[in-house]
Scaffold this motif. Structure first.
Motif, PDB file in Angstrom:
ATOM      1  N   UNK A  48      34.353  51.452  83.740  1.00 52.35           N
ATOM      2  CA  UNK A  48      33.681  50.813  82.676  1.00 52.35           C
ATOM      3  C   UNK A  48      32.836  51.926  82.198  1.00 52.35           C
ATOM      4  N   UNK A  49      33.343  52.049  80.783  1.00 55.82           N
ATOM      5  CA  UNK A  49      32.579  53.034  79.983  1.00 55.82           C
ATOM      6  C   UNK A  49      31.647  52.296  79.131  1.00 55.82           C
ATOM      7  N   UNK A  50      30.234  52.615  79.223  1.00 58.49           N
ATOM      8  CA  UNK A  50      29.356  52.134  78.381  1.00 58.49           C
ATOM      9  C   UNK A  50      28.985  53.040  77.150  1.00 58.49           C
ATOM     10  N   UNK A  51      29.328  52.686  75.930  1.00 57.54           N
ATOM     11  CA  UNK A  51      29.367  53.352  74.736  1.00 57.54           C
ATOM     12  C   UNK A  51      27.980  52.934  74.138  1.00 57.54           C
ATOM     13  N   UNK A  52      27.123  53.868  73.866  1.00 55.68           N
ATOM     14  CA  UNK A  52      25.775  53.663  73.337  1.00 55.68           C
ATOM     15  C   UNK A  52      25.539  54.617  72.265  1.00 55.68           C
ATOM     16  N   UNK A  53      24.495  54.134  71.576  1.00 54.78           N
ATOM     17  CA  UNK A  53      24.337  54.756  70.059  1.00 54.78           C
ATOM     18  C   UNK A  53      24.871  54.529  68.951  1.00 54.78           C
ATOM     19  N   UNK A  54      25.472  53.523  68.982  1.00 54.92           N
ATOM     20  CA  UNK A  54      26.236  52.945  67.860  1.00 54.92           C
ATOM     21  C   UNK A  54      25.382  52.437  66.759  1.00 54.92           C
ATOM     22  N   UNK A  55      25.834  52.166  65.548  1.00 56.67           N
ATOM     23  CA  UNK A  55      25.128  51.998  64.524  1.00 56.67           C
ATOM     24  C   UNK A  55      25.578  50.583  64.407  1.00 56.67           C
ATOM     25  N   UNK A  56      24.723  49.593  64.116  1.00 51.34           N
ATOM     26  CA  UNK A  56      24.886  48.061  63.654  1.00 51.34           C
ATOM     27  C   UNK A  56      25.799  47.926  62.562  1.00 51.34           C
ATOM     28  N   UNK A  57      26.564  46.686  62.414  1.00 48.09           N
ATOM     29  CA  UNK A  57      27.292  46.513  61.323  1.00 48.09           C
ATOM     30  C   UNK A  57      28.346  47.799  61.052  1.00 48.09           C
ATOM     31  N   UNK A  58      28.765  48.177  61.758  1.00 52.69           N
ATOM     32  CA  UNK A  58      29.564  49.697  61.638  1.00 52.69           C
ATOM     33  C   UNK A  58      30.950  49.392  62.436  1.00 52.69           C
ATOM     34  N   UNK A  59      31.943  50.105  61.920  1.00 51.68           N
ATOM     35  CA  UNK A  59      33.219  50.233  62.590  1.00 51.68           C
ATOM     36  C   UNK A  59      33.718  51.531  62.987  1.00 51.68           C
TER      37      UNK A  59
END
Length: 537
Positions: A48-59
């Motif tokens: 299970x790769x936990x992807x962090x540091x993403x931007x809200x409301x983004x693709x």
């Protein structure tokens, strides 16, 4: 190195996402700069790769790298890139989820596949490839029978016959973890299904066929099946594989970090199968009127909330105090439903089994439960009828049915515009409106979508139509009250259906307005709307 299965996009929040994969060998898996090391179960490998540091409301388009080599998308793929689409303040008041249950895989046998018809989720995936990403659903909810461990395709039976060594095991049902692993590969391996699972956040809960038809119907059912010499192996493999393939991805990164079992698995060097055996026993056995593992979970979706309820494994039967959920888990569900309702416009409660059945059928299940609790011949006959007719839905657990109804009634006193119970199981689809006394402006509905891809026996159709008859409902309600049923806190009426055939449903909300669509495949593979119901506004 190639992926054995996946990627499957699971829990997604404003800045994080969880992606599940199965690899062919031990490996380091990397997605968008975040990585995880695989763990091993019976010579199978998962991460299970936990992807962090993403931007809200983004693709975010993503690739999967295994030991530094790109493994996804596969070379020559005809599908659009897999993406992670985060939620955030801009989309907090909007929601679109698709849902359904009972998806049998393609068999490769033309006669069987023609009988099953077109897979509604396959057809939805094809539609999705031509839609702008911004119009894609926010989540896919799979409400049970993701795999059929006891009704195998001809290919799965052939594989089983080639590997089954012991005649003490059933010839046409999976028993071992390895057999479950092949079943998941077979069911989730279709290109369309594999792609849609890679790009829509997917929540899952099991129903009976993930383990066995009528699983946990009653205490006598459990007592009888536990006599089978292979049943403990089946429970270990079924619940262990469910935990790996379905349950873990329902959890947020914070929940995964706090989950003792997951952390123990990550810390084990080598095969963690012995720990999953202990986990499965803990999940299956009743101790002091509760189960030792909670599979119910919660997702926050902007100003909407999903609370998924385990209405299969959580059942309490052996103690003689028949309940759909143990008290500890029920309290947890009630707390999640009631938590900060002022911030919720739309409350979704998932349950593989419908809360509200056709009224006549619900009353028959109540009558049957009352009779089955009585000693002597009458109780014995009622138990036989219960097992033969599958009378094991919410009304057949009367005290839990009343508690569940009371929980919904209390929530309807608050601020949500809608409360919707999303369910499957019963091989027909419908929308019903529940009416409580004095619940204000909140509307309450039961929304059922079943099957996504399965056969509907001909006798089922007139039986369910008959069970929705208002005249029949009045007769069965009087019968139930004479048998000892209390007055119910609500009435309900059918708004749409019953719809028969392969179906996918969409719950769509904008602000405090919501509606549901039921769609079925046409011969050309296009989906067409067979029912549309306004839920609020």
């Amino acid at each position: 190195m190639t992926l054995a299965l996946g990627p499957v996009l699971r829990h997604v929040a404003e800045t994080t996402a969880v992606v599940w994969v199965q690899t062919e060998a031990p490996a380091e898996v990397e997605i968008l700069g975040c990585s995880a090391t695989t763990f091993e179960v019976d010579d199978c490998h998962y991460a299970l790769v936990v992807v962090e540091g993403l931007t809200p409301d983004s693709v975010f388009q993503y690739e999967v790298h295994i030991d530094g080599v790109k493994a996804w998308p596969e070379p020559g793929s005809e599908f659009p890139p897999s993406v992670i689409r985060t939620r955030g303040p801009k989309t907090a008041d909007r929601l679109k989820v698709i849902f359904g249950s009972c998806r049998y895989p393609k068999t490769g046998d033309p006669k069987i596949d023609d009988k099953l018809g077109l897979d509604a989720l396959d057809c939805f995936a094809t539609r999705l490839t031509a839609m702008p990403v911004e119009e894609w659903p926010d989540a896919l909810l799979l409400l049970g029978d993701q795999v059929y461990a006891d009704e195998l395709t001809p290919e799965a039976r052939r594989q089983l016959a080639g590997h089954r060594k012991s005649k003490r095991r059933p010839p046409d049902e999976v028993v071992t973890y390895t057999e479950y692993e092949r079943l998941y590969r077979h069911t989730w391996g279709d290109p369309e299904i594999r792609w849609i699972l890679s790009t829509l956040p997917t929540a899952m809960i099991f129903d009976d066929h993930d383990i066995r038809d009528d699983w946990n119907t009653s205490a006598p059912w459990r007592a009888e099946v536990n006599k089978k010499p292979w049943w403990r192996d089946r429970i270990h493999a079924g619940l262990g594989s469910y935990w790996v393939y379905q349950h873990l991805g329902n959890l947020s990164p914070a929940e995964l970090a706090a989950d003792d079992d997951y952390q123990k698995v990550l810390a084990i060097e080598g095969d963690c199968w012995p720990h999953l055996v202990e986990l499965a026993d803990r999940a299956d056995y009743e101790v002091d009127g509760d189960k030792g593992l909670r599979f119910s979970f919660r997702w926050d979706l902007g100003r909407s909330r999903l609370v998924m309820v385990d209405s299969r494994n959580a059942r309490i039967l052996d103690s003689g105090d028949r309940k759909m959920l143990g008290d500890r888990e029920f309290r947890w569900v009630e707390e999640q439903v009631a938590d900060d309702l002022d911030s919720v416009d739309h409350l979704l409660i998932g349950s593989s089994l419908p809360w509200l059945l056709p009224p006549a059928l619900g009353d028959i299940q109540i009558i049957n439960e009352i009779a089955a609790d009585r000693p002597g011949l009458r109780g014995t006959i009622a138990e036989k009828i219960r097992q033969a007719a599958d009378l094991e839905h919410w009304p057949a657990f009367l005290q839990s049915f009343l508690r569940f109804s009371g929980m919904i009634e209390a929530a309807a006193q608050g601020s949500p515009a809608t409360i919707s119970v999303l369910s499957g199981d019963v091989h027909h689809s419908y929308a019903a409106r529940a009416l409580f006394r004095g619940t204000g402006e909140t509307t309450v509905h039961q929304l059922v979508c079943s099957p996504v891809h399965n056969y509907v026996p001909a006798p089922v159709k007139p039986a369910f139509k008959f069970a929705w008859s208002a005249r029949v409902a009045r007769l069965t309600r009087r019968w139930a009250k004479r048998a000892g049923s209390p007055d119910l806190p609500m009435s309900w009426a059918n708004l749409s259906g019953p719809q028969f055939g392969n179906t996918i449903a969409s719950f769509e909300a904008k602000g405090r307005v919501a509606e549901v669509f039921f769609e079925q495949p046409e011969d050309n593979g296009e989906l067409s709307t067979v029912a549309q119901v306004k839920l609020s506004g």
